[in-house]
Scaffold this motif. Structure first.
Motif, PDB file in Angstrom:
ATOM      1  N   LEU A 290       0.844  -1.191   0.000  1.00  0.00           N
ATOM      2  CA  LEU A 290       0.000   0.000   0.000  1.00  0.00           C
ATOM      3  C   LEU A 290       0.879   1.240   0.000  1.00  0.00           C
ATOM      4  N   GLU A 291       0.352   2.328  -0.564  1.00  0.00           N
ATOM      5  CA  GLU A 291       1.088   3.586  -0.634  1.00  0.00           C
ATOM      6  C   GLU A 291       0.297   4.700   0.052  1.00  0.00           C
ATOM      7  N   VAL A 292       0.943   5.420   0.945  1.00  0.00           N
ATOM      8  CA  VAL A 292       0.298   6.512   1.670  1.00  0.00           C
ATOM      9  C   VAL A 292      -0.038   7.626   0.690  1.00  0.00           C
ATOM     10  N   SER A 293      -1.308   8.070   0.683  1.00  0.00           N
ATOM     11  CA  SER A 293      -1.729   9.070  -0.304  1.00  0.00           C
ATOM     12  C   SER A 293      -2.139  10.406   0.303  1.00  0.00           C
ATOM     13  N   CYS A 294      -2.898  10.407   1.407  1.00  0.00           N
ATOM     14  CA  CYS A 294      -3.397  11.671   1.950  1.00  0.00           C
ATOM     15  C   CYS A 294      -4.036  11.419   3.318  1.00  0.00           C
ATOM     16  N   PRO A 295      -4.291  12.478   4.083  1.00  0.00           N
ATOM     17  CA  PRO A 295      -4.958  12.327   5.376  1.00  0.00           C
ATOM     18  C   PRO A 295      -6.466  12.235   5.236  1.00  0.00           C
ATOM     19  N   ARG A 296      -7.083  11.759   6.273  1.00  0.00           N
ATOM     20  CA  ARG A 296      -8.546  11.806   6.386  1.00  0.00           C
ATOM     21  C   ARG A 296      -8.962  13.204   6.865  1.00  0.00           C
ATOM     22  N   ILE A 297      -9.963  13.786   6.226  1.00  0.00           N
ATOM     23  CA  ILE A 297     -10.534  15.066   6.653  1.00  0.00           C
ATOM     24  C   ILE A 297     -11.866  14.749   7.340  1.00  0.00           C
ATOM     25  N   PRO A 298     -12.066  15.175   8.591  1.00  0.00           N
ATOM     26  CA  PRO A 298     -13.282  14.790   9.323  1.00  0.00           C
ATOM     27  C   PRO A 298     -14.532  15.437   8.751  1.00  0.00           C
ATOM     28  N   CYS A 299     -15.647  14.740   8.889  1.00  0.00           N
ATOM     29  CA  CYS A 299     -16.917  15.217   8.348  1.00  0.00           C
ATOM     30  C   CYS A 299     -18.020  15.053   9.391  1.00  0.00           C
ATOM     31  N   GLY A 300     -19.204  15.507   9.025  1.00  0.00           N
ATOM     32  CA  GLY A 300     -20.338  15.467   9.941  1.00  0.00           C
ATOM     33  C   GLY A 300     -20.731  14.069  10.350  1.00  0.00           C
ATOM     34  N   THR A 301     -20.540  13.094   9.451  1.00  0.00           N
ATOM     35  CA  THR A 301     -20.843  11.705   9.799  1.00  0.00           C
ATOM     36  C   THR A 301     -19.964  11.241  10.953  1.00  0.00           C
ATOM     37  N   PHE A 302     -18.675  11.572  10.892  1.00  0.00           N
ATOM     38  CA  PHE A 302     -17.721  11.182  11.930  1.00  0.00           C
ATOM     39  C   PHE A 302     -18.130  11.779  13.276  1.00  0.00           C
ATOM     40  N   GLN A 303     -18.500  13.052  13.275  1.00  0.00           N
ATOM     41  CA  GLN A 303     -18.921  13.707  14.512  1.00  0.00           C
ATOM     42  C   GLN A 303     -20.205  13.083  15.050  1.00  0.00           C
ATOM     43  N   GLY A 304     -21.166  12.845  14.166  1.00  0.00           N
ATOM     44  CA  GLY A 304     -22.418  12.244  14.612  1.00  0.00           C
ATOM     45  C   GLY A 304     -22.241  10.835  15.128  1.00  0.00           C
ATOM     46  N   TRP A 305     -21.377  10.073  14.480  1.00  0.00           N
ATOM     47  CA  TRP A 305     -21.124   8.693  14.879  1.00  0.00           C
ATOM     48  C   TRP A 305     -20.548   8.633  16.290  1.00  0.00           C
TER      49      TRP A 305
END
Length: 216
Positions: A118-133
């Motif tokens: 696997l190759e590292v490509s980019c970070p995760r950007i948080p979203c409303g789903t993540f906050q709600g979860w």
């Protein structure tokens, strides 16, 4: 360095984003899991068999094929939030141990087990789903300030992986653009954006965003 768990999602309602479903509810699986390149974003396909995304505009595709988060960072959040955070709870496919996921360089390659690269490509950007979860008001701001986003990876060599597989860094590119640096530049520290173009392996979508924000 190893995989503590390999996690895939089960669809559940998504009242937080106006979509019918979300795949953020990821749980550890036993046995081998096939890993393949999913192709372009827009279909919901991701790298792990038995998993998918439902916000097809913003998630999935080759540059976000697999999401990794470090158990050490989960443990830090667990202490801060005062609640158990089991493997997979951040929606990660791979819960790692002994790997500096946020310090990984864009374009860094990991061999997992005998077959998969696997190759590292980019970070995760948080979203409303993540906050709600997670059920935490202000979670997006809190997560962003911490700059511990975890890493998306693309599939270079397909195969099978399973919990307990060793992880070896087999390539590190000649630049200093880490997952955490990209995240900081794209969120709270825009002055860092010009540094990101040194990373050839950064997804074209992110490169274009850098160019737009830094032009003129």
């Amino acid at each position: 360095m190893k995989l503590l768990s390999v996690n895939t999602g089960r669809p559940r309602p998504n009242p937080w984003k106006g979509l019918s479903s979300t795949g953020i509810d990821k749980r550890p699986v036993t046995g081998p899991v096939a890993v393949t390149a999913p192709g372009p974003k827009g279909t919901g396909a991701v790298g792990l068999a038995g998993d998918r995304v439902y916000d097809v505009k913003h998630h999935g595709g080759s540059d976000q094929a697999v999401y990794a988060y470090a158990r050490e960072d989960l443990d830090g959040w667990q202490g801060e939030l005062g609640r158990p955070l089991p493997d997979g709870v951040f929606g990660e496919n791979l819960t790692t141990l002994g790997i500096d996921v946020n310090g990984a360089l864009i374009g860094e390659r990991w061999r997992i087990g005998a077959e998969v690269v696997l190759e590292v490509s980019c970070p995760r950007i948080p979203c409303g789903t993540f906050q709600g979860w997670l059920g935490r008001d202000g979670w997006i701001k809190r997560f962003t300030r911490a700059a511990l986003p975890g890493a998306y990876l693309r599939v270079i060599e397909p195969g099978e992986i399973r919990a307990g597989d060793p992880v070896d860094v087999v390539h590190r590119p000649d630049h200093d653009v880490t997952v955490a640096l990209v995240f900081r530049a794209m969120t709270l520290e825009g002055e860092l954006l010009p540094r990101l173009l040194a990373a050839d392996a950064l997804p074209e979508e992110e490169k274009e965003l850098v160019r737009r924000r830094t032009s003129g």
